[in-house]
Design an enzyme around this catalytic site. Sequence first.
Site, PDB file in Angstrom:
ATOM      1  N   ASN A  39       0.834  -1.192   0.000  1.00 62.71           N
ATOM      2  CA  ASN A  39       0.000   0.000   0.000  1.00 62.71           C
ATOM      3  C   ASN A  39       0.869   1.242   0.000  1.00 62.71           C
ATOM      4  OD1 ASN A  39      -1.644   2.139   0.635  1.00 62.71           O
ATOM      5  ND2 ASN A  39      -2.815   1.061   2.220  1.00 62.71           N
ATOM      6  N   CYS A  48      -2.087   5.263   0.880  1.00 66.33           N
ATOM      7  CA  CYS A  48      -2.890   5.904   1.910  1.00 66.33           C
ATOM      8  C   CYS A  48      -2.475   7.367   2.064  1.00 66.33           C
ATOM      9  CB  CYS A  48      -2.736   5.166   3.229  1.00 66.33           C
ATOM     10  SG  CYS A  48      -3.826   5.823   4.498  1.00 66.33           S
TER      11      CYS A  48
HETATM   12  C1  LIG Z   1     -13.060   3.779   4.039  1.00 68.47           C
HETATM   13  C2  LIG Z   1     -11.931   3.372   3.133  1.00 68.47           C
HETATM   14  C3  LIG Z   1     -10.825   2.760   3.688  1.00 68.47           C
HETATM   15  C4  LIG Z   1      -9.774   2.360   2.861  1.00 68.47           C
HETATM   16  N1  LIG Z   1      -8.734   1.727   3.391  1.00 68.47           N
HETATM   17  C5  LIG Z   1      -7.719   1.277   2.584  1.00 68.47           C
HETATM   18  C6  LIG Z   1      -6.637   0.528   3.094  1.00 68.47           C
HETATM   19  O1  LIG Z   1      -6.566   0.256   4.277  1.00 68.47           O
HETATM   20  N2  LIG Z   1      -5.681   0.130   2.253  1.00 68.47           N
HETATM   21  C7  LIG Z   1      -5.717   0.396   0.905  1.00 68.47           C
HETATM   22  O2  LIG Z   1      -4.839  -0.002   0.172  1.00 68.47           O
HETATM   23  N3  LIG Z   1      -6.741   1.097   0.393  1.00 68.47           N
HETATM   24  C8  LIG Z   1      -7.730   1.537   1.193  1.00 68.47           C
HETATM   25  N4  LIG Z   1      -8.800   2.208   0.643  1.00 68.47           N
HETATM   26  C9  LIG Z   1      -8.812   2.464  -0.800  1.00 68.47           C
HETATM   27  C10 LIG Z   1      -9.584   1.388  -1.580  1.00 68.47           C
HETATM   28  O3  LIG Z   1      -8.963   0.136  -1.475  1.00 68.47           O
HETATM   29  C11 LIG Z   1      -9.674   1.740  -3.070  1.00 68.47           C
HETATM   30  O4  LIG Z   1      -8.390   1.884  -3.594  1.00 68.47           O
HETATM   31  C12 LIG Z   1     -10.423   3.015  -3.310  1.00 68.47           C
HETATM   32  O5  LIG Z   1     -11.500   3.135  -2.428  1.00 68.47           O
HETATM   33  C13 LIG Z   1     -10.941   3.141  -4.757  1.00 68.47           C
HETATM   34  O6  LIG Z   1     -11.932   2.177  -5.074  1.00 68.47           O
HETATM   35  P1  LIG Z   1     -13.513   2.454  -5.031  1.00 68.47           P
HETATM   36  O7  LIG Z   1     -13.779   3.660  -5.852  1.00 68.47           O
HETATM   37  O8  LIG Z   1     -14.150   1.207  -5.521  1.00 68.47           O
HETATM   38  O9  LIG Z   1     -13.843   2.703  -3.585  1.00 68.47           O
HETATM   39  C14 LIG Z   1      -9.831   2.602   1.478  1.00 68.47           C
HETATM   40  C15 LIG Z   1     -10.968   3.203   0.951  1.00 68.47           C
HETATM   41  C16 LIG Z   1     -12.007   3.588   1.754  1.00 68.47           C
HETATM   42  C17 LIG Z   1     -13.227   4.232   1.149  1.00 68.47           C
END
Ligand SMILES: Cc1cc2nc3c(=O)[nH]c(=O)nc-3n(C[C@H](O)[C@H](O)[C@H](O)COP(=O)(O)O)c2cc1C
Lengths: 460, 440
Positions: A132, A135
Amino acid sequence: MADLSTVFAGIKSPNPFWLASAPPSNSGEQVHRAFEAGWGGAVWKTIGAPVLNVSNRYGAFHYGGQKMVGINNVELISDRPLDVNLREIAEVKRAWPDRALIVSAMVESNPDAWRQIVRQIEDTGADGIELNYGCPHGMSERGMGSAVGQVPEYCEQITSWVKNVATIPVIVKLTPNITNIVGPARGAVAGGADAISLINTLNSITAVNLDNFEISPNIGGKGGHGGFAGPAVKPIALNMLAAVASDEVIVRSGVPISGMGGISAWRDAAEFVLLGASSLQVCTAVMHYGFRIIDDLCDGLSNWMDSKQIESLNDIRGKSLSRLSAFQDLDLAFRAVARIDQEKCIQCNLCYVACNDTAHQCIDLHNAIGQVVPPGHDVRSNGKKEATVNRPRPVVREDDCVGCRLCHNVCPVEGCIEMVELPPSRPAVTWSELSHVRPDITQDWDAMKRYREETGIHIH
Amino acid sequence: MDREEVRPDPLAELLPALSDHEATLEANRCLFCFDAPCTHACPTHIDVPNFIKKIATGNLIGSASTILKSNLLGATCARVCPVQELCEGACVLGAEHRPITVGRLQRYSMDFASDKGLELIRPGNPTGKRVAIVGSGAAGLSCAGELRKLGHEVVVFDKRGLPGGLSTYGIIKLREPIEVALAEADMISSLGAHFEYERELGQNLDFKELQAEFDAIFLAVGLGWTPRLGIPGEELIVDGLAMIEQSKTDEKRVVVGDKVLVIGAGNTAVDCATIAKRLGARAVTMVYRRTECEMSAYDHEYDFVKAEGVRFKFLTQPVAVLHDGEKVVGLECRSMQLGELDESGRATPVPIEGSEFIIETDQIIKAIGQEKPALAALLGIDTIRGFLKVNEEFETNLPNVFAGGDCIRATGSASTVMAVQDGKMAADSIHKKLSLSSGG
Ligand SMILES: Cc1cc2nc3c(=O)[nH]c(=O)nc-3n(C[C@H](O)[C@H](O)[C@H](O)COP(=O)(O)O)c2cc1C
Ligand SMILES: Cc1cc2nc3c(=O)[nH]c(=O)nc-3n(C[C@H](O)[C@H](O)[C@H](O)COP(=O)(O)OP(=O)(O)OC[C@H]3O[C@@H](n4cnc5c(N)ncnc54)[C@H](O)[C@@H]3O)c2cc1C
Ligand code: SF4
Ligand code: SF4
Ligand code: SF4
């Protein structure tokens, strides 16, 4: 029935849809239920350094009555103890051998920390590791997450630390909070990454509270930028995917890309595949509606593929990349004009006002006998009959239409305004070609004027 | 029968207020059309997309102001307008989908303004001009409010004890509770219009004195009671308008028969039949000389009353009331057939000789329209088919005497919102004329 099965950097899954590393994949119990619902894989919520979370950590962007067009979060990586996560990962993998189970990780930026976490993950039997680098809050201030993802050299270095010890595939997840995402992608590949995934969340502030001027959501009276995701970020994600998938270094390396950012329906998924994604991750749409959306994701994608006689995703992966072009290579002689299907038109006049106020003033209102009339009505005229029977119709003056497409975009009726391609009135030419043969026109408006007159280009 | 125990009130307002959630969803569904047909169709031309957009954005003060700018009686209109024929009937989403519920959204914003006690309209700077308004119905109130906005002094005279005209006394509670009409009149009064009740022009209010005392007069006297049928026993027939009035002011005392006949097939007849049915009549039948094709009730009203369980007897003309002393026992009728088209394009009913028959009944209600304004002759005002005649500027043949509302509606169907528009346009004409006379 189209074949949705996927092999991604050697990791197999029955369909390309994985839970993205996020709250939906936070625990064994959840991932278990997601797999029962039919998800092809899951990237476990990021594990690693110890953290503490806060309340009110998800903000939302609502628009025009549609809830959560985007979600914003200041959540950190998993706040559950590392050993609990590792144990549950092992249990889930044992129970679901046919699904892809990847573990996202983020630790302090030193080789020992990474070596240790890689060993621990491999011991669970997981199929892969996702680093990751994305973040954008909390972790980045501690030198992790996007602090790494924004610097190609760090990406390369940490990836190589991991690759030195890892025996399972390593996926590097990129941050979109950067001007050119190709840099970190190349860094990851140089460090030996087996695959790339993108995008993580975008820096954002979703709202300000108009009652007390606090940032919303408020965390003890304060708030700050958080990571933005969901339908609103899809166009940004598609662009970044296309940029990486068409980069010559990445293409040569052959590393697959896992696409994400705003995927909420099978149509989005198909677009990601056409722009080069080999697997698809979903977070926000699941957070909005639950695991059950997997049914339409698979079903819709497969039915669409059947209707186009596409047998497997491999047949269409990256198929649209060849259509990408820089502006200077677009054909300047290409011409389209808007045409309104009067049978479908409901006479809302949204096209008229958009064109008239903000585009090129080339839609007229015509009365029943085809005369151009101004908008408005007599104060003494009223009632549904008078208001509807002779309501003027919008008609495009095609000779003046520059084909900007705004009316098509605002029309609420599907298929009502068509952008009709007209035969070009002059030979095809791109800006690159033109500026090569006629460099003067790029510098001087008088030269441009002469060129326009020669070629019959009228812009009113 | 004892209706004390009947809960809830069978005549209580039919449509509930929209919740915040419903209003927001509905407002967001509106396309925000440009030069919108709903606005064109509204007789007062309220900027409908604009007031709806403001509901969607949470700007309810602005929404209510947008409504009031074009229509001071927005709260009444939101409830009583035949929206199917007006704004909603013209909505672009109507053809293939559900039209936006413009009326109910309008009510949402107006309720907000009145619940919050907002004063959204201000009187204008005093002009020193005085205008007398006779009649405090929709036309009179609208004119009074608009004139106050322009700074003219206004005195409203009404022969009744309460303001509002038919909004107060004639429009059934199912559509508009009396409080809404009274609150609206209060709003006009708070703009500085003076009200004098129990002052009847031609009785205890002298026209010559009005002319001498005021710079202009606006006649908004509406129409009268139900006309005579001219049949034997008519004195035993209930006047539908009186019955509706009692249902608004004193519902518990309304006497309803068991087997009720309503003569007429307009919107008022539909209202009478609805009241009779809801207040306990076992059978209610509407008796009409022509057929359902010619009836003047709106389609949605006809559908509504059929759903209430009211029956119809078409091509039937009342001939005489049969009674046993003071007690009605039947209505003698004659069958009709349709003949030639009259000037309004409706087929004329022609009696069939020897077709007389009797319908058993214990109560007959007549609702066949309203009498033309009797004042015209008294005041020396020209008429057209019995209605006061006005020019484009709403001025009668008497200089500075203007008129509007039902009393001038010689063609087309009369409605509250039309009366509001008359009052508004007449105020404009009066203002223009008074401004000229003061040289400014
Ligand atoms: C509440 C929340 C928590 C997230 N936590 C992480 C995380 O811990 N690690 C990570 O790699 N991405 C994290 N993400 C990012 C998601 O994995 C993803 O890359 C991002 O939300 C885009 O996809 P989406 O549009 O389908 O949500 C998080 C996203 C959200 C909304
Ligand atoms: C039963 C019934 C139901 C209706 N339902 C609807 C409906 O649902 N929706 C709709 O849009 N329209 C409806 N209408 C029509 C609507 O009520 C009228 O079009 C509207 O009220 C006309 O307003 P106005 O101001 O012209 O007259 P009115 O409302 O009739 O007001 C006239 C006023 O003048 C006063 N007045 C009369 N003569 C004198 C005098 N000599 N001196 C002093 N004051 C006098 C009266 O007391 C009254 O207050 C209905 C009508 C009836 C009869
Ligand atoms: S936007 Fe579409 S539906 Fe509306 S008037 Fe234009 S063409 Fe017709
Ligand atoms: S006043 Fe009546 S017709 Fe006009 S918009 Fe409101 S509800 Fe519709
Ligand atoms: S016509 Fe319908 S959709 Fe269009 S502005 Fe009016 S209410 Fe809204």
